[in-house]
Design a protein around this motif. Structure first.
Motif, PDB file in Angstrom:
ATOM      1  N   TYR A  13       0.830  -1.215   0.000  1.00  0.00           N
ATOM      2  CA  TYR A  13       0.000   0.000   0.000  1.00  0.00           C
ATOM      3  C   TYR A  13       0.861   1.262   0.000  1.00  0.00           C
ATOM      4  O   TYR A  13       0.486   2.281  -0.591  1.00  0.00           O
ATOM      5  N   ALA A  14       2.019   1.199   0.657  1.00  0.00           N
ATOM      6  CA  ALA A  14       2.935   2.343   0.622  1.00  0.00           C
ATOM      7  C   ALA A  14       3.410   2.591  -0.800  1.00  0.00           C
ATOM      8  O   ALA A  14       3.520   3.740  -1.247  1.00  0.00           O
ATOM      9  N   GLY A  15       3.674   1.500  -1.527  1.00  0.00           N
ATOM     10  CA  GLY A  15       4.068   1.633  -2.924  1.00  0.00           C
ATOM     11  C   GLY A  15       2.941   2.179  -3.783  1.00  0.00           C
ATOM     12  O   GLY A  15       3.164   3.007  -4.675  1.00  0.00           O
ATOM     13  N   VAL A  16       1.715   1.726  -3.527  1.00  0.00           N
ATOM     14  CA  VAL A  16       0.544   2.226  -4.267  1.00  0.00           C
ATOM     15  C   VAL A  16       0.406   3.731  -4.051  1.00  0.00           C
ATOM     16  O   VAL A  16       0.178   4.493  -4.998  1.00  0.00           O
ATOM     17  N   TRP A  17       0.581   4.151  -2.792  1.00  0.00           N
ATOM     18  CA  TRP A  17       0.516   5.591  -2.521  1.00  0.00           C
ATOM     19  C   TRP A  17       1.574   6.340  -3.332  1.00  0.00           C
ATOM     20  O   TRP A  17       1.266   7.363  -3.968  1.00  0.00           O
ATOM     21  N   ALA A  18       2.806   5.862  -3.317  1.00  0.00           N
ATOM     22  CA  ALA A  18       3.894   6.549  -4.022  1.00  0.00           C
ATOM     23  C   ALA A  18       3.601   6.647  -5.512  1.00  0.00           C
ATOM     24  O   ALA A  18       3.865   7.676  -6.147  1.00  0.00           O
ATOM     25  N   HIS A  19       3.051   5.577  -6.087  1.00  0.00           N
ATOM     26  CA  HIS A  19       2.698   5.568  -7.513  1.00  0.00           C
ATOM     27  C   HIS A  19       1.736   6.692  -7.828  1.00  0.00           C
ATOM     28  O   HIS A  19       1.945   7.479  -8.768  1.00  0.00           O
ATOM     29  N   HIS A  20       0.668   6.797  -7.065  1.00  0.00           N
ATOM     30  CA  HIS A  20      -0.370   7.784  -7.354  1.00  0.00           C
ATOM     31  C   HIS A  20       0.032   9.192  -6.931  1.00  0.00           C
ATOM     32  O   HIS A  20      -0.361  10.173  -7.579  1.00  0.00           O
ATOM     33  N   ASP A  21       0.813   9.300  -5.860  1.00  0.00           N
ATOM     34  CA  ASP A  21       1.285  10.621  -5.443  1.00  0.00           C
ATOM     35  C   ASP A  21       2.156  11.234  -6.532  1.00  0.00           C
ATOM     36  O   ASP A  21       2.046  12.428  -6.834  1.00  0.00           O
ATOM     37  N   ASN A  22       3.014  10.401  -7.117  1.00  0.00           N
ATOM     38  CA  ASN A  22       3.864  10.899  -8.207  1.00  0.00           C
ATOM     39  C   ASN A  22       3.027  11.250  -9.432  1.00  0.00           C
ATOM     40  O   ASN A  22       3.300  12.236 -10.126  1.00  0.00           O
ATOM     41  N   LYS A  23       1.996  10.462  -9.683  1.00  0.00           N
ATOM     42  CA  LYS A  23       1.129  10.717 -10.824  1.00  0.00           C
ATOM     43  C   LYS A  23       0.352  12.022 -10.652  1.00  0.00           C
ATOM     44  O   LYS A  23       0.155  12.778 -11.606  1.00  0.00           O
ATOM     45  N   MET A  24      -0.058  12.297  -9.423  1.00  0.00           N
ATOM     46  CA  MET A  24      -0.849  13.489  -9.143  1.00  0.00           C
ATOM     47  C   MET A  24       0.005  14.746  -8.994  1.00  0.00           C
ATOM     48  O   MET A  24      -0.396  15.832  -9.414  1.00  0.00           O
ATOM     49  N   PHE A  25       1.209  14.606  -8.418  1.00  0.00           N
ATOM     50  CA  PHE A  25       1.996  15.785  -8.050  1.00  0.00           C
ATOM     51  C   PHE A  25       3.409  15.813  -8.629  1.00  0.00           C
ATOM     52  O   PHE A  25       4.156  16.744  -8.366  1.00  0.00           O
ATOM     53  N   ARG A  26       3.794  14.785  -9.393  1.00  0.00           N
ATOM     54  CA  ARG A  26       5.171  14.697  -9.907  1.00  0.00           C
ATOM     55  C   ARG A  26       6.168  14.871  -8.757  1.00  0.00           C
ATOM     56  O   ARG A  26       7.109  15.666  -8.824  1.00  0.00           O
ATOM     57  N   SER A  27       5.977  14.098  -7.730  1.00  0.00           N
ATOM     58  CA  SER A  27       6.731  14.278  -6.485  1.00  0.00           C
ATOM     59  C   SER A  27       8.084  13.579  -6.454  1.00  0.00           C
ATOM     60  O   SER A  27       8.964  13.965  -5.684  1.00  0.00           O
ATOM     61  N   LEU A  28       8.272  12.553  -7.285  1.00  0.00           N
ATOM     62  CA  LEU A  28       9.507  11.778  -7.217  1.00  0.00           C
ATOM     63  C   LEU A  28      10.642  12.415  -8.001  1.00  0.00           C
ATOM     64  O   LEU A  28      10.454  12.918  -9.108  1.00  0.00           O
ATOM     65  N   GLU A  29      11.819  12.362  -7.408  1.00  0.00           N
ATOM     66  CA  GLU A  29      13.034  12.859  -8.040  1.00  0.00           C
ATOM     67  C   GLU A  29      14.018  11.712  -8.208  1.00  0.00           C
ATOM     68  O   GLU A  29      13.824  10.623  -7.656  1.00  0.00           O
ATOM     69  N   ASP A  30      15.088  11.966  -8.944  1.00  0.00           N
ATOM     70  CA  ASP A  30      16.122  10.945  -9.116  1.00  0.00           C
ATOM     71  C   ASP A  30      16.667  10.512  -7.754  1.00  0.00           C
ATOM     72  O   ASP A  30      16.976  11.353  -6.902  1.00  0.00           O
ATOM     73  N   GLY A  31      16.755   9.223  -7.561  1.00  0.00           N
ATOM     74  CA  GLY A  31      17.292   8.689  -6.319  1.00  0.00           C
ATOM     75  C   GLY A  31      16.241   8.373  -5.268  1.00  0.00           C
ATOM     76  O   GLY A  31      16.530   7.650  -4.310  1.00  0.00           O
ATOM     77  N   ASP A  32      15.023   8.885  -5.435  1.00  0.00           N
ATOM     78  CA  ASP A  32      13.986   8.653  -4.419  1.00  0.00           C
ATOM     79  C   ASP A  32      13.630   7.174  -4.288  1.00  0.00           C
ATOM     80  O   ASP A  32      13.536   6.640  -3.178  1.00  0.00           O
ATOM     81  N   ILE A  33      13.423   6.531  -5.416  1.00  0.00           N
ATOM     82  CA  ILE A  33      13.027   5.125  -5.376  1.00  0.00           C
ATOM     83  C   ILE A  33      14.121   4.285  -4.727  1.00  0.00           C
ATOM     84  O   ILE A  33      13.834   3.390  -3.911  1.00  0.00           O
TER      85      ILE A  33
END
Length: 290
Positions: free
Chosen positions: A208-228
């Motif tokens: 579920y934490a991964g599901v959140w990260a997937h959609h958070d990035n989709k909604m807000f472009r929140s992920l940067e290089d190295g985050d994953i």
């Protein structure tokens, strides 16, 4: 993570520096948790277990009254970060639940120092972040993130976000009824068999934490290089096998209650890559498939 301009959740209780009140008995579950967290922090699990047992028997029942104090810039930055991540989980899970024809009930995040009273007994910083279904709140002593960095080398904002999202994942389990059902089953089983169910619960929260990260990035472009990579590293170093080997040089699989490093990375990555809650089949797959 890109969080500039992101809102902060209002569903937060800031108890930092306040009195923890009277300590409630932890019970056997709390004793086990305290010993497990001792592995995490590099402490003595037997000593942690004895201290928890003394607490359960009513010894040292008073928590000294805390004094309000000024917080450092780092502490305030971590508090703001945590409330922004909580807000992100609210946005994502509200959307997902709505798509499923349901209503997401938001949890409350409690920030505290050292110890605090909860509906599940006395909360302690030694326990690490945890979710209490009794009051639908997640509890975090922000010093835990310093422990992650210094004791395990699990650093970075997305690693911290993963920890918060994992606890929110337990709230999702509660809302869907999975948490209650599994806890009822665990109460009727031997410790070894109950641990197996606990592993599946924890891996589902990782998913579920991964599901959140997937959609958070989709909604807000929140992920940067190295985050994953930060989150994957965090999942690896909080695997039961890794922690036990780090603490005593070997692992005892029947005592695992969160999952191995490989399992935790696998389920987090599956949620992150798919964003599809129907893929969260930790209770449907075989032991070999976990």
């Amino acid at each position: 993570m890109r969080l500039d301009g992101r809102r902060e959740s209002s569903n937060v209780e800031d108890r930092r520096g306040m009195s923890g009140g009277k300590k409630a008995g932890l019970g056997i579950g709390g004793i086990i948790i305290a010993m497990a967290i001792a592995y995490f922090t590099g402490g003595n699990p037997l000593e942690a277990g004895m201290q928890a047992a003394q607490q359960s028997m009513g010894q040292n029942t008073e928590v000294s009254e805390g004094q309000q104090r000024e917080f450092t810039e780092e502490e305030q930055a971590l508090a703001k970060f945590s409330t922004q991540i909580l807000a992100g989980t609210e946005d994502v899970w509200t959307k997902i639940f709505k798509e499923q024809g349901a209503t997401y009930q938001v949890p409350t995040m409690v920030l505290y120092t050292d110890g605090t009273a909860t509906a599940c007994g006395q909360g302690s910083a030694a326990m690490g972040p945890f979710y209490c279904s009794g009051d639908q709140k997640l509890y975090i002593d922000l010093s835990f993130f310093t422990t992650m960095k210094k004791q395990l080398g699990a650093d970075g904002d997305f690693a911290y976000a993963y920890v918060i999202a994992h606890e929110v994942g337990h709230h999702v389990e509660y809302l869907t009824g999975t948490l209650q059902k599994v806890h009822e089953q665990m109460a009727r089983l031997s410790q070894a068999e109950a641990n197996k169910l606990s592993v599946r619960l924890e891996l589902l929260a990782d998913f579920y934490a991964g599901v959140w990260a997937h959609h958070d990035n989709k909604m807000f472009r929140s992920l940067e290089d190295g985050d994953i990579e930060e989150a994957i590293n965090c999942a690896e170093v909080i695997g039961d096998d890794y922690l036990q080997k780090k603490a005593r040089g070997y692992a005892v699989p029947e005592s695992f209650n969160h999952g191995t490093s490989k399992q935790r990375m696998k389920w987090f990555k599956l949620g992150l890559e798919t964003g599809d809650i129907s893929k969260g089949t930790t209770f449907q797959c075989s032991d070999a498939e976990l």
